[in-house]
Design an enzyme around this catalytic site. Structure first.
Site, PDB file in Angstrom:
ATOM      1  N   SER A   4       0.669  -1.205   0.037  1.00 19.39           N
ATOM      2  CA  SER A   4       0.043   0.049  -0.017  1.00 19.39           C
ATOM      3  C   SER A   4       0.838   1.349  -0.009  1.00 19.39           C
ATOM      4  O   SER A   4       1.721   1.509  -0.901  1.00 19.39           O
ATOM      5  CB  SER A   4      -0.947   0.139   1.205  1.00 19.39           C
ATOM      6  OG  SER A   4      -1.873   0.983   1.094  1.00 19.39           O
TER       7      SER A   4
ATOM      8  N   ASP B  54      -9.912  -4.607  -3.791  1.00 21.66           N
ATOM      9  CA  ASP B  54      -9.153  -3.897  -3.090  1.00 21.66           C
ATOM     10  C   ASP B  54     -10.186  -2.646  -3.043  1.00 21.66           C
ATOM     11  O   ASP B  54     -10.396  -1.853  -4.174  1.00 21.66           O
ATOM     12  CB  ASP B  54      -7.926  -3.539  -3.513  1.00 21.66           C
ATOM     13  CG  ASP B  54      -7.137  -2.635  -2.513  1.00 21.66           C
ATOM     14  OD1 ASP B  54      -7.768  -2.111  -1.702  1.00 21.66           O
ATOM     15  OD2 ASP B  54      -5.914  -2.870  -2.441  1.00 21.66           O
TER      16      ASP B  54
ATOM     17  N   HIS C 104      -7.639  -5.546   0.103  1.00 22.87           N
ATOM     18  CA  HIS C 104      -6.668  -4.630   0.318  1.00 22.87           C
ATOM     19  C   HIS C 104      -5.805  -5.382   1.710  1.00 22.87           C
ATOM     20  O   HIS C 104      -5.848  -5.006   2.739  1.00 22.87           O
ATOM     21  CB  HIS C 104      -7.115  -3.199   0.957  1.00 22.87           C
ATOM     22  CG  HIS C 104      -5.755  -2.388   1.368  1.00 22.87           C
ATOM     23  ND1 HIS C 104      -5.302  -1.815  -0.066  1.00 22.87           N
ATOM     24  CD2 HIS C 104      -5.358  -1.762   2.134  1.00 22.87           C
ATOM     25  CE1 HIS C 104      -4.278  -1.122   0.398  1.00 22.87           C
ATOM     26  NE2 HIS C 104      -4.358  -0.905   1.731  1.00 22.87           N
TER      27      HIS C 104
END
Length: 222
Positions: A116, A169, A202
């Site tokens: 991320s 995600d 995610h």
């Protein structure tokens, strides 16, 4: 750097992976997953370095403090950029790279990777670094700055890049990751691939970690 997690190599240390966590996380938060990767075999010569980001006020967290490589206002393309924070964190990562080089590990035996926001910093640092690294690997990553493609050092354009992203995600949309990858292709990053992982949100899963393992084994052979 405080709160630095190091997973020592099991045999003679000849290569290093530096992994950067995501927003509001720590290096410790990824230790078990890195150990899972190591347990897949073939990486006994590699040390894993897992730093923790500074604690700063985060706009997306209503200004409350948390660990972050830079401030975040939103997770979508074109949102306000904290270039000052990115530059500060890039210097922290460069210092880790230089520490490895000082200890006898050449830059071409170092992989930079991250999840991320850590993936965003991986791209920001890896392509501007004065050290040409072995490879860059991102998980749910994205381009942290619209100006980054124009800042890429020509000598770093052939560093291998792999970007993994879950199709489900909801934090960093897979399309943003894909658009980020395309922006690098446009400026001559040819040795790269974007891999979408069906039904992954995610986070990471065993399939993705196995792909990461295989890339590490490929780019940092014994």
């Amino acid at each position: 750097m405080s709160n630095l997690i190091e997973i020592k190599s099991k045999s003679t240390h000849t290569a290093t992976v530096i992994f950067l966590h995501g927003l509001m996380d720590t290096g410790k938060g990824w230790e078990t997953r890195m150990e899972n990767i190591i347990s897949m075999g073939g990486l006994d010569h590699i040390k894993f370095v897992l730093p923790t980001a500074p604690t700063i006020p985060i706009s997306i967290n209503f200004g409350n403090k948390g660990t972050a490589w830079c401030n975040v206002t939103a997770f979508y393309p074109g949102s306000e950029e904290d270039l000052i924070g990115l530059e500060k964190s890039m210097k922290l990562v460069e210092a880790l790279i230089e520490e490895e080089i000082k200890n006898g590990i050449p830059a071409e035996r170092i992989i930079l990777s991250g999840f991320s926001q850590g993936g965003a910093l991986t791209l920001y640092t890896g392509y501007q670094s004065k050290h040409k690294l072995a490879a860059l690997i991102t998980l749910s990553g994205f381009s942290p700055s619209l100006s980054l493609p124009s800042k890429i050092k020509p000598e770093n354009k052939d560093i291998p890049l792999t970007m993994f992203h879950g199709t489900d995600d909801k934090v960093v949309n897979c399309k943003w990751g894909e658009l980020s990858h395309k922006s690098y292709l446009k400026v001559g990053i040819k040795n790269s691939q974007f891999i979408s992982i069906t039904n992954l949100d995610h986070s990471s899963n065993e399939f993705e970690l196995k792909q990461v393992h295989d890339l590490i084994e490929k780019y940092l052979p014994k």
